[in-house]
Scaffold this active site. Structure first.
Site, PDB file in Angstrom:
ATOM      1  N   SER A 149       0.830  -1.204   0.000  1.00  0.00           N
ATOM      2  CA  SER A 149       0.000   0.000   0.000  1.00  0.00           C
ATOM      3  C   SER A 149       0.865   1.254   0.000  1.00  0.00           C
ATOM      4  CB  SER A 149      -0.892   0.003   1.252  1.00  0.00           C
ATOM      5  OG  SER A 149      -1.490   1.265   1.455  1.00  0.00           O
ATOM      6  N   TYR A 205      -2.884  -0.951  10.573  1.00  0.00           N
ATOM      7  CA  TYR A 205      -3.002  -1.490   9.218  1.00  0.00           C
ATOM      8  C   TYR A 205      -1.776  -1.130   8.389  1.00  0.00           C
ATOM      9  CZ  TYR A 205      -4.041  -1.502   4.264  1.00  0.00           C
ATOM     10  OH  TYR A 205      -3.941  -1.693   2.919  1.00  0.00           O
ATOM     11  N   LYS A 236       1.591  -3.502   6.689  1.00  0.00           N
ATOM     12  CA  LYS A 236       2.120  -3.497   5.318  1.00  0.00           C
ATOM     13  C   LYS A 236       3.632  -3.261   5.333  1.00  0.00           C
ATOM     14  CE  LYS A 236      -1.676  -4.430   3.184  1.00  0.00           C
ATOM     15  NZ  LYS A 236      -1.847  -5.768   2.589  1.00  0.00           N
TER      16      LYS A 236
END
Length: 341
Positions: free
Chosen positions: A130, A155, A159
């Protein structure tokens, strides 16, 4: 007819928004995808819709990637030649409220996949990363050499950690990996059969736009119009999900051509240009002739002013570039929303 022992590409989270579109692109490119999905953020009817689009029977397993033994059964039954790993929780706000859920799911699922790839001697992995790994970049457009800023959510941190796990694993094994850093995926398949289906109120702009236009939401709130941008609203790089799906196919082909035993590279996947929130709204109204009630609200905590990609590396090394416009993505997203009525 594809034989069962034809080498397969395992697609974890293959019934999700990006995963389902990638399954279509894989089949169009001559690959045999095998889906693993627990349908916690998707629907089983996606499988039938994929078969309708492609005209192919699609192998799938209803399975959580945290279930190591269940996942091992898939590796044992299928002849897997590569993996595209999408399966992860992805709601930024929820990750702040439930960090342990995100760390366990997003990291343990990757570790399970990697351990089985090692056991079954599968080399090639395309990882769903991302643009959140960059935070607020120092320079625009942001390229792959930009420093990775401290993550603003659990989150985003998963990544960053996922990327580091893959770098470390590639150094000491035959693993070959491409890390695809997505910018803002939008749109839907032009058939209107698959698209993004958020559970509950959408967190992203375009699903909120189309749900508001469809009357499911009272109005859209634009979070701030006093940013240092031409119209005062935040700027993002919006990429059509079909273009993004095709980047995964190109990444897989790129891995298969590598001659060294280990390889790990990150690539930005975007359009290379930014559009403001108000530009997206105005383009949607213009292209669909739909009314769209919206209001200007205060800034939202954590939003960066502007971020868009440098995509020269992907264009050169993956032989890929975004082909579809913002207008086309919005029209496709609206067609998908209308199909749900």
């Amino acid at each position: 007819m594809t034989l069962p022992n034809t080498p397969a590409i395992l697609v974890t989270g293959g019934a999700g928004f990006i995963g389902s579109h990638t399954v279509v692109s894989l089949i169009e490119a001559g690959f045999r995808p095998v889906i693993v999905d627990d349908f916690s953020n998707s629907s089983p009817n996606v499988i039938q819709r994929l078969e309708q689009i492609t005209g192919k029977a699609i192998a799938y397993y209803t399975l959580d990637c945290l279930d190591l033994q269940g996942l091992k059964t898939v590796f044992a039954q299928e002849t897997i030649s590569g993996v595209i790993h999408f399966a992860a929780h992805k709601a930024v706000g929820e990750s702040v409220q439930q960090p342990l859920k995100y760390y366990r799911n997003n990291l343990d699922s990757l570790l399970n996949v990697l351990s089985l790839m090692q056991e079954y001697q599968v080399q090639d992995l395309v990882f769903s990363s991302s643009a959140t790994v960059y935070g607020q970049p120092d320079n625009l457009p942001v390229d792959e050499q930009a420093p990775l800023k401290p993550a603003e959510s659990p989150y985003g941190f998963t990544k960053q950690v996922g990327e580091q796990i893959l770098r470390d694993a590639c150094k000491v094994s035959a693993l070959r990996s491409v890390l695809l850093r997505y910018f803002n995926p939008i749109g839907a398949h032009p058939s209107g059969l698959i698209g993004e289906l958020p559970l509950g109120p959408p967190n992203n702009l375009v699903p909120y736009i189309i749900q508001t236009a469809a009357g499911l939401r009272e109005r859209l709130t634009v979070f701030g119009n006093d940013y240092a941008t031409p119209d005062g609203t935040c700027i993002r790089d919006y990429i059509h999900v079909v273009d993004l799906a095709q980047a995964h196919v190109q990444a897989l082909k790129h891995l298969q051509k590598q001659t060294e035993a280990s390889y790990c590279e990150a690539f930005n996947i975007g359009t290379g240009k930014g559009n403001s929130v108000l530009e997206v709204i105005q383009t949607f109204i213009q292209e669909t002739n739909q009314g769209l009630p919206y209001t200007i609200g205060p800034r939202r905590a954590g939003d960066v002013t502007a971020v868009y990609a440098s995509v020269q590396k992907a264009e050169k090394q993956l032989d890929w570039h975004a082909e579809r416009s913002l207008a086309q993505a919005l029209v496709d997203a609206w067609r998908w929303q209308c199909s749900l009525k």
